[in-house]
Design a protein around this motif. Structure first.
Motif, PDB file in Angstrom:
ATOM      1  N   LYS A 135      12.700 -54.828  75.067  1.00  0.00           N
ATOM      2  CA  LYS A 135      11.476 -54.173  75.544  1.00  0.00           C
ATOM      3  C   LYS A 135      10.314 -55.137  75.468  1.00  0.00           C
ATOM      4  N   ASN A 136       9.454 -55.078  76.488  1.00  0.00           N
ATOM      5  CA  ASN A 136       8.207 -55.828  76.445  1.00  0.00           C
ATOM      6  C   ASN A 136       7.135 -54.980  77.108  1.00  0.00           C
ATOM      7  N   GLU A 137       5.982 -54.939  76.459  1.00  0.00           N
ATOM      8  CA  GLU A 137       4.926 -54.035  76.910  1.00  0.00           C
ATOM      9  C   GLU A 137       3.641 -54.807  77.174  1.00  0.00           C
ATOM     10  N   ASP A 138       2.943 -54.429  78.236  1.00  0.00           N
ATOM     11  CA  ASP A 138       1.651 -55.045  78.539  1.00  0.00           C
ATOM     12  C   ASP A 138       0.794 -53.983  79.213  1.00  0.00           C
ATOM     13  N   GLY A 139      -0.015 -53.331  78.386  1.00  0.00           N
ATOM     14  CA  GLY A 139      -0.888 -52.279  78.923  1.00  0.00           C
ATOM     15  C   GLY A 139      -0.079 -51.124  79.477  1.00  0.00           C
ATOM     16  N   ARG A 140      -0.291 -50.814  80.739  1.00  0.00           N
ATOM     17  CA  ARG A 140       0.417 -49.686  81.353  1.00  0.00           C
ATOM     18  C   ARG A 140       1.837 -50.045  81.770  1.00  0.00           C
ATOM     19  N   PHE A 141       2.196 -51.296  81.657  1.00  0.00           N
ATOM     20  CA  PHE A 141       3.489 -51.775  82.147  1.00  0.00           C
ATOM     21  C   PHE A 141       4.428 -52.078  80.987  1.00  0.00           C
ATOM     22  N   THR A 142       5.649 -51.543  81.073  1.00  0.00           N
ATOM     23  CA  THR A 142       6.680 -51.812  80.077  1.00  0.00           C
ATOM     24  C   THR A 142       7.964 -52.142  80.807  1.00  0.00           C
ATOM     25  N   VAL A 143       8.623 -53.206  80.377  1.00  0.00           N
ATOM     26  CA  VAL A 143       9.922 -53.537  80.948  1.00  0.00           C
ATOM     27  C   VAL A 143      10.982 -53.339  79.871  1.00  0.00           C
ATOM     28  N   PHE A 144      12.058 -52.685  80.250  1.00  0.00           N
ATOM     29  CA  PHE A 144      13.196 -52.434  79.367  1.00  0.00           C
ATOM     30  C   PHE A 144      14.405 -53.193  79.889  1.00  0.00           C
ATOM     31  N   LEU A 145      15.146 -53.783  78.960  1.00  0.00           N
ATOM     32  CA  LEU A 145      16.340 -54.521  79.340  1.00  0.00           C
ATOM     33  C   LEU A 145      17.554 -53.965  78.615  1.00  0.00           C
ATOM     34  N   ASN A 146      18.585 -53.645  79.349  1.00  0.00           N
ATOM     35  CA  ASN A 146      19.862 -53.206  78.790  1.00  0.00           C
ATOM     36  C   ASN A 146      20.903 -54.241  79.189  1.00  0.00           C
ATOM     37  N   LYS A 147      21.156 -55.179  78.283  1.00  0.00           N
ATOM     38  CA  LYS A 147      22.041 -56.295  78.613  1.00  0.00           C
ATOM     39  C   LYS A 147      23.469 -55.854  78.868  1.00  0.00           C
ATOM     40  N   SER A 148      23.943 -54.899  78.102  1.00  0.00           N
ATOM     41  CA  SER A 148      25.339 -54.483  78.261  1.00  0.00           C
ATOM     42  C   SER A 148      25.559 -53.855  79.634  1.00  0.00           C
ATOM     43  N   ALA A 149      24.527 -53.190  80.150  1.00  0.00           N
ATOM     44  CA  ALA A 149      24.627 -52.561  81.465  1.00  0.00           C
ATOM     45  C   ALA A 149      24.134 -53.485  82.567  1.00  0.00           C
ATOM     46  N   LYS A 150      23.597 -54.642  82.203  1.00  0.00           N
ATOM     47  CA  LYS A 150      22.993 -55.577  83.164  1.00  0.00           C
ATOM     48  C   LYS A 150      21.966 -54.843  84.029  1.00  0.00           C
ATOM     49  N   HIS A 151      21.048 -54.203  83.333  1.00  0.00           N
ATOM     50  CA  HIS A 151      20.077 -53.356  84.007  1.00  0.00           C
ATOM     51  C   HIS A 151      18.719 -53.524  83.353  1.00  0.00           C
ATOM     52  N   LEU A 152      17.682 -53.618  84.186  1.00  0.00           N
ATOM     53  CA  LEU A 152      16.333 -53.580  83.650  1.00  0.00           C
ATOM     54  C   LEU A 152      15.484 -52.620  84.464  1.00  0.00           C
ATOM     55  N   SER A 153      14.444 -52.147  83.830  1.00  0.00           N
ATOM     56  CA  SER A 153      13.558 -51.215  84.515  1.00  0.00           C
ATOM     57  C   SER A 153      12.112 -51.522  84.153  1.00  0.00           C
TER      58      SER A 153
END
Lengths: 118, 113
Positions: free
Chosen positions: B56-74
């Motif tokens: 997870k990484n957050e910057d103000g209103r924006f957050t990115v999530f990473l799920n390595k096992s699923a090879k998926h980010l949002s």
């Protein structure tokens, strides 16, 4: 403030004409890139350069060539345009990072050139 | 072979609500992921990044999530604002080619009042 400028915002050419797109960056970046953006296909890398006079093919180099004679300037050349080269062309630049660094490398983009080939 | 995929070409969200943009990848050698935002007639601009060692990484209103096992980010945007209406590209770089980014196909986000 990083600035990447592109020589033209809009171009209309006829099939078979030669097109020369120029990109200039003012941040002393080693790397420069040319992409094209098409709906449903995203950004696809045409060529990139990591030093003066150095170039490497990207994913779709066919029909294109490049020139980098000075560090700040990277040119994309379409020797004989075809209608399937109608697209948005984007230039980008970035610093070079050693592979031993675990880091990402942010690319800075110019405003793009919308090329239409009739 | 598309190594980075954004399966939703468009997304429409009401102002104030959460926007969730998704990205899938296939290359297990990717170690950094970036999101770029693009307005019409402008070049893409960097928004936020995440390393593969984080989830997870957050910057103000924006957050990115990473799920390595699923090879998926949002990418989550909370709350969404009309000025967020743009095309969002996810991009990835691998450990052998730090300087090259592989971009996804983009998702057009529209935030309506």
């Amino acid at each position: 403030d990083v600035k990447v400028t592109q020589s033209s915002r809009y171009l209309v050419k006829r099939t078979g004409e030669k097109v020369f797109l120029e990109c200039v960056q003012d941040m002393d970046h080693e790397n420069m890139f040319w992409y094209r953006q098409d709906p449903g296909l995203g950004l696809r890398l045409i060529y990139f350069s990591y030093d003066v006079k150095m170039k490497e093919k990207g994913d779709i180099p066919e029909g294109y060539s490049v020139s980098r004679e000075k560090k700040e300037r990277f040119s994309l050349i379409l020797e004989s345009t075809s209608t399937n080269q109608t697209s948005m062309y984007l230039c980008a630049s970035s610093f070079w990072t050693p592979k031993i660094w675990s880091s990402y490398n942010e690319q800075f983009f110019g405003p793009g050139t919308r090329l239409t080939v009739l | 072979d598309q190594q980075v995929k954004q399966n939703s070409p468009s997304l429409s969200v009401q102002e104030g609500r959460i926007s969730i943009l998704n990205c899938d990848y296939t290359n297990s050698m990717f170690d950094y992921f970036l999101w770029y935002k693009k307005y019409p007639a402008e070049g893409p601009t960097f928004l936020i990044s995440i390393s593969s060692i984080k989830d997870k990484n957050e910057d103000g209103r924006f957050t990115v999530f990473l799920n390595k096992s699923a090879k998926h980010l949002s990418l989550h945007i909370v709350p969404s604002q009309p000025g967020d209406s743009a095309v969002y590209f996810c991009a990835a770089s691998d450990i052998y080619n730090t300087d090259k980014l592989i971009f996804g196909t983009g998702t057009r986000l529209q935030v309506f009042p």
